[in-house]
Motif scaffolding. Structure first.
Motif, PDB file in Angstrom:
ATOM      1  N   PHE A  98       0.844  -1.200   0.000  1.00  0.00           N
ATOM      2  CA  PHE A  98       0.000   0.000   0.000  1.00  0.00           C
ATOM      3  C   PHE A  98       0.876   1.246   0.000  1.00  0.00           C
ATOM      4  N   SER A 137       0.460   4.029   1.456  1.00  0.00           N
ATOM      5  CA  SER A 137       0.562   4.625   2.796  1.00  0.00           C
ATOM      6  C   SER A 137       1.361   3.756   3.749  1.00  0.00           C
ATOM      7  N   GLY A 149      -2.270  -1.102   6.397  1.00  0.00           N
ATOM      8  CA  GLY A 149      -3.459  -1.873   6.049  1.00  0.00           C
ATOM      9  C   GLY A 149      -4.121  -2.390   7.307  1.00  0.00           C
ATOM     10  N   ARG A 183      -7.143  -0.524  -2.962  1.00  0.00           N
ATOM     11  CA  ARG A 183      -6.910  -0.453  -1.516  1.00  0.00           C
ATOM     12  C   ARG A 183      -7.112  -1.801  -0.834  1.00  0.00           C
ATOM     13  N   LYS A 184      -7.164  -2.886  -1.613  1.00  0.00           N
ATOM     14  CA  LYS A 184      -7.334  -4.226  -1.045  1.00  0.00           C
ATOM     15  C   LYS A 184      -6.117  -5.087  -1.360  1.00  0.00           C
ATOM     16  N   GLU A 195      -6.550  -0.863   2.879  1.00  0.00           N
ATOM     17  CA  GLU A 195      -5.900   0.395   3.219  1.00  0.00           C
ATOM     18  C   GLU A 195      -6.983   1.424   3.523  1.00  0.00           C
ATOM     19  N   LYS A 254      -9.044   4.872   4.147  1.00  0.00           N
ATOM     20  CA  LYS A 254      -8.951   6.173   3.492  1.00  0.00           C
ATOM     21  C   LYS A 254      -8.242   7.202   4.372  1.00  0.00           C
TER      22      LYS A 254
END
Length: 267
Positions: free
Chosen positions: A187, A189, A192, A223-224, A254, A256
């Motif tokens: 991810f 960021s 997760g 985001r998965k 992940e 938001k």
């Protein structure tokens, strides 16, 4: 001449006030002394004792004892650890040791489960990130790098469900912990959160043993991220064969608001 009852009555009235006042004064004095005694400060409390869990450094921690070093040795000198260190596609980390000291006591694995007879030392983790194809320019989001991880940890004798067998809940927690570090590399960021976790227990896990947990991200969609892994119990003193104790798979998402979260799993 006064009658006998009247004489006794006058006699009692003349004597009672003096004796009665003395009695009341003595009681008041005793009460005052007792109150003063209870209000006197007691001896100051002893200074807080130091806390040290193997590899998990807390405030006012003491150096590791000989017993702690002995528990650490089965991992630090294990041949598997040496081979993982020799693999240049992997990077070694012990995330619980690099975690901020203010976060560690409240962390379930690094704090609550850390201890001489629990998770006896900070797990060793080796993380990798590689692309699924040779041409990175043509990779789609679904084909992006799928990270993998190998983790080694030692389980003490106080992590049992049935006496003599490690609690399945602890094994599930270790899957979740290592999976989280594995998907953190998939991810942007680096964070997760677990959306789903399934664990299949294959063989009983024994306390006082070293375990190796292998995990890998098998699919990433936006985001998965889906991750799978297995946990193996290494033989005691190197005698015998490895035993597969559990397999697991999970879905991580992940959030938001990931950028606003404290970076616990970012490597």
């Amino acid at each position: 001449m006064a009658s006998l009852p009247q004489f006794l009555s006058r006699l009692l009235r003349n004597q009672l006030p003096t004796n009665f006042n003395l009695t009341r004064t003595a009681i008041r004095t005793a009460q005052t002394q007792a109150t003063s005694s209870t209000l006197k400060p007691s001896h100051p409390p002893p200074p807080p004792t130091a806390h040290h869990h193997h590899g998990f450094q807390h405030a006012h921690a003491k150096p590791p004892t000989q017993t702690q070093q002995h528990i650490e040795d089965p991992i630090a000198t294990h041949p598997l650890l040496q081979s993982l260190r020799a693999d240049r596609t992997l990077k070694e980390t012990r995330p619980h040791l690099s975690m901020a000291p203010t976060l560690r006591p409240a962390h379930f694995v690094a704090g609550t489960l850390a201890g001489e007879k629990k998770l006896t030392s900070a797990p060793y983790m080796f993380l990798s990130r590689s692309r699924t194809s040779q041409n990175a320019d043509t990779d789609t989001d679904a084909e992006l790098s799928k990270s993998r991880a190998v983790a080694l940890f030692h389980t003490g004798t106080h992590m049992c469900g049935h006496p003599g067998f490690v609690h399945g809940g602890f094994l599930s927690v270790m899957f979740d912990e290592v999976f989280a570090h594995t998907v953190s590399q998939s991810f942007p960021s680096g964070t997760g959160m677990t959306a789903n976790l399934n664990v299949d227990f294959r063989k009983p896990a024994l306390p006082g043993r070293v375990y190796v947990l292998r995990a890998g991200v098998v699919k990433v969609e936006g985001r998965k991220a889906w991750v799978e892994g297995s946990m193996t119990m290494l033989p005691a003193e190197g005698k015998g064969e490895d035993v597969m104790v559990a397999e697991a798979r999970a879905l991580f998402v992940e959030p938001k608001f990931a950028e606003s979260m404290v970076p616990v799993y970012r490597n």
